[in-house]
Scaffold this active site. Structure first.
Site, PDB file in Angstrom:
ATOM      1  CG  ASP A  45      36.055  34.122  49.513  1.00  0.00           C
ATOM      2  OD1 ASP A  45      36.464  32.966  49.717  1.00  0.00           O
ATOM      3  OD2 ASP A  45      34.995  34.365  48.886  1.00  0.00           O
ATOM      4  CB  SER A  46      38.592  30.855  53.648  1.00  0.00           C
ATOM      5  OG  SER A  46      39.929  30.942  53.184  1.00  0.00           O
ATOM      6  CG  ASP A  84      38.932  33.434  46.675  1.00  0.00           C
ATOM      7  OD1 ASP A  84      38.573  33.168  45.521  1.00  0.00           O
ATOM      8  OD2 ASP A  84      38.612  32.762  47.676  1.00  0.00           O
ATOM      9  CE  LYS A 114      39.626  30.178  45.164  1.00  0.00           C
ATOM     10  NZ  LYS A 114      38.169  30.359  45.377  1.00  0.00           N
ATOM     11  CD  GLU A 116      33.204  30.962  45.639  1.00  0.00           C
ATOM     12  OE1 GLU A 116      31.952  30.944  45.670  1.00  0.00           O
ATOM     13  OE2 GLU A 116      33.910  31.004  46.661  1.00  0.00           O
ATOM     14  CD  GLU A 183      35.206  24.649  48.949  1.00  0.00           C
ATOM     15  OE1 GLU A 183      35.616  25.603  48.261  1.00  0.00           O
ATOM     16  OE2 GLU A 183      34.908  24.747  50.158  1.00  0.00           O
TER      17      GLU A 183
HETATM   18  O1  KIV Z   1      38.605  30.930  50.190  1.00  0.00           O
HETATM   19  C1  KIV Z   1      39.252  29.870  50.188  1.00  0.00           C
HETATM   20  O2  KIV Z   1      40.052  29.603  51.082  1.00  0.00           O
HETATM   21  C2  KIV Z   1      39.051  28.943  49.090  1.00  0.00           C
HETATM   22  C3  KIV Z   1      39.694  27.599  49.183  1.00  0.00           C
HETATM   23  C4  KIV Z   1      39.150  26.810  50.271  1.00  0.00           C
HETATM   24  C5  KIV Z   1      39.688  26.888  47.894  1.00  0.00           C
HETATM   25  O3  KIV Z   1      38.381  29.267  48.159  1.00  0.00           O
END
Ligand code: KIV
Length: 276
Positions: A45-46, A84, A114, A116, A183
């Site tokens: 989600d970055s 994510d 993934k 969090e 992280e």
């Molecule tokens: O969103 C993302 O890119 C991440 C990574 C930095 C682990 O969660």
């Protein structure tokens, strides 16, 4: 290279073989990363920052994530594609978490998701795994909690925080996560956690004691010079390469040096003369 699965991650840990993970958000980059042997592409989600220009990840929607995951999946032959789950796509109910995780598998073709957090999202992770969807956990600095943390800060530095992180990592393993991203966690703590688990840890800002590493691809390639976090190693200077190429293109268009004869298509003179 053979296809990487969630099971491959566990095998790699057993065999003490490091795991490579990079973020990817589009088809052409995913294809390049896959062709060059990256084990796992994380559609992070970055992308809220790297692709959409937001200040953090909080505004990213399920539809944004599905759109980019579909593009990444089309570029991949061997890598494991992990999507994510964005902010509020799994927090509300177990049922909502399964529906949204399922969208990544059914609509976008992801292999895993993934999400969090630790104890707060335990029941959501259990529900997703019960639906046969592999889950990668994420502990330490979890960017969707930025407002609770009061900024992007290293996590796990006090004894209480460190113990909680160890407990949560063990809990994530117990309920069936196949890997955990750590992280911005102190190096020695990440190493300790990694030693205590039989599933791999994937570090970002967590040192070499992790079982694998993940970086944001734009950081690795040096595409954003405005801010380079301490934990990033820049392997190329693409912002300079792109800058020089774009300047040269603009110059050549203005002077008429581009396009040349070899870049053009032909038509019979007989036909063209009739058009005058
Ligand atoms: O969103 C993302 O890119 C991440 C990574 C930095 C682990 O969660």
């Amino acid at each position: 290279m053979s296809k990487v699965t969630a099971m491959t991650f566990i095998e790699r840990k057993k065999n003490h073989e490091k795991i490579t993970v990079l973020t990817a958000y589009d088809y052409s980059m995913a294809k390049l990363l896959d062709e060059n042997g990256v084990d796992c592409l994380l559609v992070g989600d970055s992308l809220g920052m790297t692709m959409l220009g937001y200040e953090d990840t909080l505004a990213v929607t399920m539809d944004d994530m599905i759109h980019h995951t579909k593009a990444v999946k089309r570029g991949v032959k061997n890598a494991l594609v992990v999507a994510d789950m964005p902010f509020l796509s799994y927090h509300i109910s177990d049922e909502g978490a399964v529906i949204n995780a399922g969208r990544f598998i059914k609509e976008a073709g992801a292999h895993a998701v993934k999400l969090e957090g630790g104890y707060q999202v335990k029941s959501k992770i259990e529900a997703i795994i019960a639906a046969q969807i592999p889950v990668m956990g994420h502990l330490g600095l979890t960017p969707q909690s930025v407002n609770m943390f009061g900024g992007f800060k290293v996590q796990g530095k006090t004894e209480q925080q460190a113990r909680k992180l160890i407990d949560e990592a063990k809990m994530l393993e117990e309920i069936g996560c196949f890997a955990i991203v750590l992280e911005c966690v102190p190096e020695k703590l990440a190493r300790l956690v990694s030693e205590q688990l039989s599933i791999p840890t994937i570090g970002i800002g967590a040192g070499a004691g992790c079982d694998g590493q993940v970086l944001v691809i734009q950081d690795l390639l040096g595409m954003n010079k405005d801010f380079v976090p301490k934990f990033v190693k820049t392997y190329a200077d693409l912002s300079s390469v792109i800058g020089s190429a774009v300047k040269a293109y603009c110059e050549e268009v203005k002077t008429g040096a581009f396009p040349e004869e070899k870049h053009t298509f032909k038509i019979d003179d007989e036909i063209i003369n009739k058009l005058y």
